[in-house]
Each structure stands twice: as structure tokens, then as C-alpha cells.
Design an enzyme around this catalytic site. Structure first.
Site, PDB file in Angstrom:
ATOM      1  N   GLU A  16       0.813  -1.216   0.000  1.00  0.00           N
ATOM      2  CA  GLU A  16       0.000   0.000   0.000  1.00  0.00           C
ATOM      3  C   GLU A  16       0.851   1.273   0.000  1.00  0.00           C
ATOM      4  O   GLU A  16       0.377   2.341   0.372  1.00  0.00           O
ATOM      5  CB  GLU A  16      -0.934  -0.009   1.208  1.00  0.00           C
ATOM      6  CG  GLU A  16      -1.882  -1.181   1.234  1.00  0.00           C
ATOM      7  CD  GLU A  16      -2.641  -1.278   2.542  1.00  0.00           C
ATOM      8  OE1 GLU A  16      -3.507  -0.429   2.780  1.00  0.00           O
ATOM      9  OE2 GLU A  16      -2.356  -2.197   3.331  1.00  0.00           O
ATOM     10  N   SER A 142      -6.387  -2.775   3.115  1.00  0.00           N
ATOM     11  CA  SER A 142      -6.956  -2.216   1.888  1.00  0.00           C
ATOM     12  C   SER A 142      -7.505  -3.261   0.936  1.00  0.00           C
ATOM     13  O   SER A 142      -7.476  -3.088  -0.280  1.00  0.00           O
ATOM     14  CB  SER A 142      -5.930  -1.344   1.148  1.00  0.00           C
ATOM     15  OG  SER A 142      -5.699  -0.153   1.841  1.00  0.00           O
ATOM     16  N   TYR A 207      -9.362   3.135  -4.222  1.00  0.00           N
ATOM     17  CA  TYR A 207      -8.403   4.195  -4.493  1.00  0.00           C
ATOM     18  C   TYR A 207      -8.415   4.745  -5.917  1.00  0.00           C
ATOM     19  O   TYR A 207      -7.844   5.798  -6.158  1.00  0.00           O
ATOM     20  CB  TYR A 207      -6.993   3.709  -4.138  1.00  0.00           C
ATOM     21  CG  TYR A 207      -6.885   3.359  -2.675  1.00  0.00           C
ATOM     22  CD1 TYR A 207      -7.113   4.307  -1.689  1.00  0.00           C
ATOM     23  CD2 TYR A 207      -6.581   2.061  -2.269  1.00  0.00           C
ATOM     24  CE1 TYR A 207      -7.033   3.986  -0.348  1.00  0.00           C
ATOM     25  CE2 TYR A 207      -6.494   1.732  -0.926  1.00  0.00           C
ATOM     26  CZ  TYR A 207      -6.720   2.699   0.023  1.00  0.00           C
ATOM     27  OH  TYR A 207      -6.652   2.380   1.346  1.00  0.00           O
ATOM     28  N   ARG A 246     -11.683   2.887  11.561  1.00  0.00           N
ATOM     29  CA  ARG A 246     -12.835   2.712  10.667  1.00  0.00           C
ATOM     30  C   ARG A 246     -13.217   1.249  10.651  1.00  0.00           C
ATOM     31  O   ARG A 246     -12.372   0.371  10.435  1.00  0.00           O
ATOM     32  CB  ARG A 246     -12.474   3.161   9.244  1.00  0.00           C
ATOM     33  CG  ARG A 246     -13.692   3.425   8.359  1.00  0.00           C
ATOM     34  CD  ARG A 246     -13.325   3.549   6.902  1.00  0.00           C
ATOM     35  NE  ARG A 246     -13.127   2.229   6.312  1.00  0.00           N
ATOM     36  CZ  ARG A 246     -12.082   1.890   5.582  1.00  0.00           C
ATOM     37  NH1 ARG A 246     -11.100   2.735   5.374  1.00  0.00           N
ATOM     38  NH2 ARG A 246     -11.998   0.668   5.073  1.00  0.00           N
ATOM     39  N   ASP A 248     -15.514  -1.801   9.001  1.00  0.00           N
ATOM     40  CA  ASP A 248     -16.231  -2.229   7.808  1.00  0.00           C
ATOM     41  C   ASP A 248     -17.234  -3.301   8.182  1.00  0.00           C
ATOM     42  O   ASP A 248     -16.901  -4.245   8.925  1.00  0.00           O
ATOM     43  CB  ASP A 248     -15.263  -2.766   6.766  1.00  0.00           C
ATOM     44  CG  ASP A 248     -14.299  -1.703   6.257  1.00  0.00           C
ATOM     45  OD1 ASP A 248     -14.657  -0.514   6.316  1.00  0.00           O
ATOM     46  OD2 ASP A 248     -13.188  -2.058   5.816  1.00  0.00           O
ATOM     47  N   GLU A 266     -14.056  -6.082   9.709  1.00  0.00           N
ATOM     48  CA  GLU A 266     -12.745  -5.779  10.267  1.00  0.00           C
ATOM     49  C   GLU A 266     -12.704  -4.322  10.708  1.00  0.00           C
ATOM     50  O   GLU A 266     -13.596  -3.531  10.392  1.00  0.00           O
ATOM     51  CB  GLU A 266     -11.630  -6.039   9.259  1.00  0.00           C
ATOM     52  CG  GLU A 266     -11.689  -5.198   8.007  1.00  0.00           C
ATOM     53  CD  GLU A 266     -10.558  -5.527   7.038  1.00  0.00           C
ATOM     54  OE1 GLU A 266      -9.747  -4.625   6.776  1.00  0.00           O
ATOM     55  OE2 GLU A 266     -10.492  -6.671   6.547  1.00  0.00           O
ATOM     56  N   ASN A 268     -10.035  -1.009  10.668  1.00  0.00           N
ATOM     57  CA  ASN A 268      -8.828  -0.420  10.103  1.00  0.00           C
ATOM     58  C   ASN A 268      -8.292   0.631  11.067  1.00  0.00           C
ATOM     59  O   ASN A 268      -8.957   1.642  11.315  1.00  0.00           O
ATOM     60  CB  ASN A 268      -9.136   0.240   8.757  1.00  0.00           C
ATOM     61  CG  ASN A 268      -9.687  -0.740   7.747  1.00  0.00           C
ATOM     62  OD1 ASN A 268      -8.947  -1.415   7.063  1.00  0.00           O
ATOM     63  ND2 ASN A 268     -11.019  -0.831   7.672  1.00  0.00           N
ATOM     64  N   GLY A 272      -7.390   5.265   5.306  1.00  0.00           N
ATOM     65  CA  GLY A 272      -6.809   6.141   4.297  1.00  0.00           C
ATOM     66  C   GLY A 272      -7.191   7.596   4.479  1.00  0.00           C
ATOM     67  O   GLY A 272      -8.250   7.929   4.999  1.00  0.00           O
TER      68      GLY A 272
END
Length: 305
Positions: A16, A142, A207, A246, A248, A266, A268, A272
Site C-alpha cells: 500500500e 486495503s 483508491y 474505521r 467495515d 474488520e 482499520n 486512508g
């Protein structure tokens, strides 16, 4: 008083790296707008070089804009702890726990949070679940390496696995809608729905410009919005996260005659911070500008030392 000096870590050695460079550039510009003295520190493979660069930049605070291995898994957090430098996002233990998808699942289950059926499988073993199922590397971010194996003739990614390690996580595929929730300190900021022509929120959808569409706020019944926020905050706490994270989730509203269900995928710990990123979108809808968001993160930076 002199301005606070912030070193922004970006790049790194993970898959990443390019996204991290974009996050770092965006964060650096926003921090300068917020009044900080900013140094961008591009990281590579060598911890000694990172330590040297940090000593040269003499930061009061480190903004960690690294993604993936080394930056998100507790490694760089350990270095910053040893240097006694406060840094943004979660500490060593929470970062390592969240990055290990199998371990994070166990913590979520112990906390009573809903997760998909699944287990760790060694390469070459028969998948333990009927199709459709999802195959994930244990420690990539990601959506790197994530495959959905559906009914039909598509190849099984377990037969030619390109990532390090001999084990992968296999989970039941949860149909429905893709949701994500930003957590800032002790509150959930909001729930966003993601739609993508890719079929799921993979790396390109995350992205690439136009790769996904963000619907904010997610069009959910109020009670389900509240529950998604509760689950995200509970997951943040179960891992011991701090700062911004964050979560998900999947929202399965596909079962006729049954109430929708939320399933946690999950958390994060280094979400990003690019032009197409989710947390800035959610924060903006909550009335928090990007410079205000990164200022809060710097003001709440800590180290474990």
C-alpha cells in the site's frame, strides 16, 4: 509559543506504499493549513534510516500515515514508543491485533460482536465452507489479496496464493450492502454506504477515481444506523484502539421475511486519508473539516512508553 512540529510518516514498504504517499501528502497539506510545522518523512525498509530521519526532523508529534505492514501492524508503533514520540492512531498492541484478521475475529467474538462464519486454512487444504466464500490474507490491508470464490468455474485462489505465509482466512460470504463507520475517540461519526461496479470494495474500488460511490449518510432505518455505530465503537474498544479507526460491515437485507442483519468484517486502525478516502467523507458530513480532523488527531496523539 513556537508552532508544534509534526513529522508525517508515509510510503513504507508494504503493498500500500502508493496510497500511503498520497495520504501523507494530503495530511501534510492539511496540517500546514491547521498551523503546524510539517516535515514529510518518506519511509522505506530500513528502521535505522527512519530513526535517523525522525531525529533530524525533531518532531513534537508523529502523524502516522503509513498503511499495511510495518506501519499498521505495531512495528513502527514500537519504534515510536522506544523513541518516546507521541503518535496518531492506535498503539502497538491494538495495531497488531487489528492487523491479524484471525486474532481480531476472536476478540470480536469474545466481545459478543457478530462476525461471519470462518476459520484459518493452510494452503493446499480443502476450503471448509461451501461457495460463495471469501479468502483473505491474514495480515494485509486495503482489501489487498481478498477474493470472493463464487459458484461456477472461477479459479480457487488457494491453489496459487501469492502472499507470504502458509495460512489464509476463509469466511462465509455475506450478501447485501457494504457499510463503513468512522470512529473518532469515543464516538461513531456516521455510517456510509459504498457501492462499486467491482462487486465488492476491493483495492481499485477504494483508491481509483470513480472506483466507488460513497452514499453519506447510508440510507438505513434509524435503528440500524444506531446499531452500526454501536458495533463500530464496540469493535474499536475491543481491540483497544485510540484516535481514529474505521470499521467495515456488511448489511444483509437480502433474506425475504427476515430482519436485516449487520456483520462486522474488520477494523482499520490506519484508515486512508486520500482524496477518495472514507473517513474524511464521514467527518465532513459530521461537520468536521479535514484540517480540523487531522488537528484533533495530533492533539490526541500518544505513545505507549
Amino acid at each position: 509559543m513556537s508552532a508544534v512540529r509534526v513529522s508525517v510518516l508515509m510510503g513504507g514498504a508494504s503493498s500500500e506504499r502508493d496510497v500511503s504517499l498520497r495520504s501523507g501528502q494530503a495530511v501534510g497539506a492539511a496540517l500546514e493549513q491547521a498551523g503546524y510545522v510539517v516535515t514529510l518523512v518518506e519511509c522505506g525498509h530500513d528502521p535505522a534510516t527512519l530513526i535517523s530521519d525522525l531525529r533530524a526532523s525533531r518532531p513534537d508529534v508523529v502523524f502516522n500515515a503509513l498503511h499495511g505492514r510495518f506501519g499498521e501492524d505495531g512495528c513502527v508503533q514500537g519504534i515510536l514508543n522506544l523513541l518516546g514520540l507521541p503518535y496518531t492512531h492506535s498503539g502497538l498492541l491494538a495495531s497488531a491485533a487489528a492487523m491479524d484478521k484471525a486474532y481480531a475475529r476472536r476478540l470480536f467474538a469474545v466481545a459478543g460482536l457478530p462476525v461471519a462464519e470462518g476459520q484459518v486454512v493452510r494452503r493446499g487444504e480443502a476450503p471448509p465452507l461451501p461457495r460463495p466464500y471469501v479468502v483473505k490474507p491474514l495480515n494485509e490491508g486495503s482489501s489487498v489479496g481478498v477474493h470472493i470464490v463464487r459458484d461456477g468455474g472461477n479459479a480457487d485462489p488457494l491453489a496459487d496464493w501469492p502472499f507470504e505465509g502458509t495460512e489464509v482466512l476463509v469466511e462465509a460470504f455475506i450478501p447485501g450492502r457494504e457499510l463503513t463507520v468512522a470512529v473518532m475517540g469515543d464516538r461513531a461519526l456516521g455510517v456510509l454506504e459504498i457501492t462499486s461496479e467491482h462487486g465488492f470494495y476491493d483495492y481499485d474500488a477504494k483508491y481509483a477515481p470513480g472506483g466507488s460511490r460513497h452514499i453519506m449518510p447510508a440510507p438505513l432505518p434509524p435503528e440500524d444506523t444506531a446499531e452500526a455505530g454501536r458495533l463500530a465503537l464496540a469493535a474499536h474498544r475491543a481491540l483497544g484502539c485510540r484516535g481514529v479507526s474505521r470499521a467495515d460491515l456488511r448489511y444483509d437485507d437480502t433474506r425475504p421475511g427476515e430482519a436485516p442483519r449487520l456483520v462486522l468484517l474488520e477494523v482499520n486502525t490506519q484508515p486512508g486519508m486520500t482524496a477518495t478516502s472514507l473517513v474524511p467523507d464521514i467527518a465532513a458530513h459530521a461537520g468536521i473539516s479535514f484540517p480540523e480532523l487531522v488537528r484533533w488527531m495530533v492533539e490526541n496523539a500518544q505513545c505507549d512508553a
